[in-house]
Motif scaffolding. Structure first.
Motif, short mmCIF file in Angstrom:
data_model
loop_
_atom_site.label_atom_id
_atom_site.label_comp_id
_atom_site.label_asym_id
_atom_site.label_seq_id
_atom_site.Cartn_x
_atom_site.Cartn_y
_atom_site.Cartn_z
N SER A 32 0.84 -1.19 0.00
CA SER A 32 0.00 0.00 0.00
C SER A 32 0.88 1.24 0.00
CB SER A 32 -0.93 0.01 1.22
OG SER A 32 -0.19 0.21 2.41
N GLU A 33 0.24 2.38 0.00
CA GLU A 33 0.97 3.65 0.00
C GLU A 33 1.85 3.78 1.24
OE1 GLU A 33 -0.02 8.45 0.23
OE2 GLU A 33 -1.62 6.98 -0.12
N GLU A 34 1.35 3.34 2.40
CA GLU A 34 2.11 3.47 3.65
C GLU A 34 3.41 2.68 3.61
OE1 GLU A 34 1.47 2.63 8.45
OE2 GLU A 34 -0.14 2.23 6.99
N GLY A 35 3.34 1.45 3.11
CA GLY A 35 4.55 0.63 3.07
C GLY A 35 5.59 1.18 2.11
N LEU A 36 5.16 1.68 0.96
CA LEU A 36 6.11 2.21 0.00
C LEU A 36 6.68 3.56 0.43
CD1 LEU A 36 4.30 1.21 -3.30
CD2 LEU A 36 6.39 0.25 -2.37
N VAL A 37 5.91 4.33 1.19
CA VAL A 37 6.44 5.59 1.71
C VAL A 37 7.60 5.32 2.67
CG1 VAL A 37 5.91 7.53 3.24
CG2 VAL A 37 4.37 6.95 1.37
N SER A 38 7.47 4.29 3.51
CA SER A 38 8.58 3.93 4.41
C SER A 38 9.82 3.53 3.62
CB SER A 38 8.14 2.79 5.34
OG SER A 38 7.83 1.62 4.60
N ILE A 39 9.65 2.84 2.51
CA ILE A 39 10.79 2.50 1.66
C ILE A 39 11.43 3.77 1.10
CG2 ILE A 39 11.46 1.41 -0.52
CD1 ILE A 39 11.07 -0.63 1.57
N GLY A 40 10.60 4.70 0.65
CA GLY A 40 11.14 5.94 0.08
C GLY A 40 11.86 6.80 1.09
N GLU A 41 11.40 6.77 2.34
CA GLU A 41 12.04 7.60 3.37
C GLU A 41 13.35 7.01 3.87
OE1 GLU A 41 9.07 7.99 6.33
OE2 GLU A 41 7.89 9.50 5.24
#
Length: 472
Positions: A195-204
Motif C-alpha cells: 500500500s501507499e504506507e509501506g512504499l512511503v517507508s521505503i522511500g524515506e
C-alpha cells in the motif's frame, strides 16, 4: 656461598604489589601469551596411540573478521552454501557477502532474521513471499510471463481478483517497513500488493533505491512510489489475466511523473491510460530513455503523447493485442527526434492506421526489430518506408511477409548495414532479385535464414526400428 647479580635489572621490591592478571592479559604481551597457550594446548592434545595432533581446533579463529571475509569472498559461488555450514561465524560472514535475495516466506522478514543474516542486501525480491503458501505436494504451480504462484485445487482463473491468493496488505506493509529499516543501501525492490504506507517507508529510509518492480499496482499505491525520489527504473504491473485486476490510469501515471522525475526506463504491464498520462510522463521525466508497453489497455489516441518524450531512445511493444485504435491525424502525432530503437515482440500488427502512426512517430529510428508478430503482411510493412535512417533490421517469425514486400522497403533504406531474416516462410531464396542480391554484398552483417528447414540433418533417422535411435 656464591652470589649471582641481576644483569641489567633492578632488585625487585617485595613491597611493590604485582599488577592484576586481567590488566597483564590486556597488555601488548597478550597476543604472545595467547599464542603460547594455544601451542601448549595443541601439544597436550595428542593421541597416545598415534602421537599425532587431534585437529579439533578452528585455526580460522586466529584471523580477524575482515581478513576471513576477504578470503571467503574469493571463493567461487558454488561453495557459498557449504561455507555457511562450517560454523556460526562463517554463516554470519557469508551473509555479509550476499547482495541479492529472493524471499519465499514473509515470516522470515517479519521475524527480523532477514536483516540479521543479510545486513548488506541491495536487491530484495518479495514477490514470491506475498502469495499464500500452499504445500508443494498438494498444490499446482501456475505461471505467467510476469508472475507465477502455487495454488490449491479449488483455485480458478479470476479467483485472485479479490486478493484471496495474496497475503493481507497489512502484513506486506510490515514486511516493507522491516526491509526499509534493515536495508538502507537497497537499490532494487520487487513486491506485490503493498500500500501507499509501506512504499512511503521505503522511500524515506532507502534513499539509494533506483529500481522498483511493483505487481498488482493501482493509482493509490503510486502515491507511495512517488516518495522514492531517486528511482530510475520502474516496472508497473497492473492487470494480469487470471491472476489479479488492478487499474493504473492517467491519475497514477501523472502522480508517478511528478514524483519520479529521474526515470530512465518505464515499463507498463497491463496498464490503462490515455494521451494525458503519457504526455505527463514525457513532460516531467526529461531523462526517460526507454518506454515499454506490455499487453497495454490504453485508450484511443494515446500514441500522440509519446512525442513529448524528447529524449526517448527505445520504444518497445510486447504481447500487445493492438497499438492504438484511433491514433488521429498524422500532423497531430509529432515524432521522437532522439529515438533509436523500435521493437515489436508477439504483437498483433494488422491495423494499418496504427502501424502507420507508430512508424511516423518513430521515423528517426535506426534499429527496427520484429519478432513473432501476427498480421504483418506486405501492405503493413510498406508503411515502414517513412523510417529512412534504419541501420539494423531484424525480423523473425513473421510468416505473412513476402520477399517482394521485404525488398520494397529495405531498398529505400540507404543507411542499412545489418540485416537479419529468420523463420519467415514466405520469403524464398528463389525469389531474390539481382538488385536485392547486390544489396546483400554491401551489408556489414547478414543473417539470412528465412526457411529453417535446411538446418535439419539430411540423414534420415528411423524411430522405433531395430538399430535406430530412441529419444526419451
Amino acid at each position: 656461598m656464591s652470589f649471582q647479580p641481576f644483569l641489567n635489572n633492578k632488585i625487585p621490591n617485595p613491597n611493590f604489589p604485582s599488577p592484576p592478571l586481567k590488566t597483564w592479559l590486556n597488555s601488548k604481551t597478550s597476543d604472545s601469551f595467547n599464542n603460547m597457550v594455544l601451542a601448549m594446548h595443541l601439544n597436550s592434545m595428542t593421541d597416545p596411540n598415534s602421537k599425532t595432533l587431534i585437529p579439533n581446533f578452528d585455526f580460522t579463529l586466529l584471523l580477524s573478521d575482515e581478513i576471513l571475509l576477504k578470503i571467503i569472498s574469493k571463493l567461487p559461488n558454488s561453495q557459498f552454501k557449504s561455507n555457511s555450514l562450517v560454523s556460526k561465524r562463517w554463516l554470519n560472514l557469508q551473509g555479509r557477502l550476499i547482495r541479492s535475495l529472493k524471499i519465499f516466506d514473509l515470516n522470515f522478514v517479519l521475524s527480523g532474521r532477514l536483516v540479521y543474516r543479510f545486513p548488506n542486501l541491495t536487491h530484495v525480491d518479495l514477490v514470491p513471499s506475498t502469495f499464500v503458501v500452499y504445500p508443494q505436494k498438494g498444490s499446482v504451480l501456475v505461471s505467467h510471463c510476469v508472475v507465477s504462484m502455487r495454488v490449491d485445487t479449488g483455485w480458478c482463473f479470476g479467483f485472485s481478483e479479490e486478493g484471496k491468493s495474496l497475503l493481507p496488505v497489512e502484513a506486506i506493509d510490515k514486511g516493507l517497513k522491516e526491509v526499509a529499516k534493515g536495508c538502507p543501501n537497497l537499490r532494487k525492490l520487487e513486491v506485490t500488493g503493498g500500500s501507499e504506507e509501506g512504499l512511503v517507508s521505503i522511500g524515506e529510509e532507502c534513499v539509494t533505491l533506483m529500481e522498483l518492480e511493483l505487481h498488482r499496482c493501482n493509482d493509490n499505491v503510486l502515491r507511495g512510489v512517488a516518495a522514492c525520489r531517486n528511482l530510475q527504473v520502474v516496472k508497473l504491473i497492473g492487470s494480469v489475466d487470471g491472476f489479479y485486476e488492478s487499474v493504473v490510469s492517467d491519475i497514477g501515471l501523472t502522480i508517478l511523473a511528478q514524483g519520479c522525475k529521474r526515470l530512465v526506463k518505464l515499463e507498463l504491464v497491463g496498464c490503462e491510460g490515455s494521451f494525458d498520462g503519457i504526455k505527463a510522463i514525457g513532460s516531467c521525466c526529461l531523462m526517460l530513455e526507454e518506454l515499454v508497453f506490455v499487453d497495454h489497455r490504453m485508450d484511443d489516441g494515446w500514441l500522440a503523447g509519446v512525442s513529448f518524450c524528447e529524449n526517448l531512445k527505445t520504444l518497445r511493444f510486447v504481447s500487445c493485442k493492438g497499438i492504438d485504435g484511433n491514433p488521429g491525424l498524422e500532423e497531430h502525432l509529432g515524432f521522437c527526434v532522439a529515438l533509436e530503437s523500435l521493437h515489436f515482440q508477439k504483437c498483433q500488427l494488422r491495423d494499418k492506421n496504427a502501424m502507420g502512426a507508430v512508424f511516423s512517430v518513430c521515423r528517426a529510428a535506426k534499429e527496427v526489430v520484429l519478432q513473432d508478430c501476427w498480421g504483418l503482411d506486405d501492405g503493413v510493412f510498406r508503411l515502414a518506408v517513412v523510417c529512412r535512417w534504419v541501420k539494423l533490421f531484424d525480423i523473425e517469425g513473421c510468416s505473412l511477409l513476402t520477399t517482394e514486400g521485404l525488398e520494397s522497403v529495405i531498398e529505400s533504406w540507404n543507411d542499412l548495414e545489418c540485416l537479419r531474416v529468420v523463420s519467415c516462410k514466405n520469403i524464398k531464396d528463389s525469389e531474390i532479385s539481382p538488385a536485392l542480391a547486390t544489396l546483400f554484398t554491401t551489408l556489414k552483417e547478414l543473417k539470412w535464414r528465412p526457411d529453417t528447414k535446411h538446418l535439419l540433418p539430411s540423414k534420415e533417422v528411423n524411430m522405433g526400428k531395430k538399430g535406430g535411435k530412441f529419444f526419451r
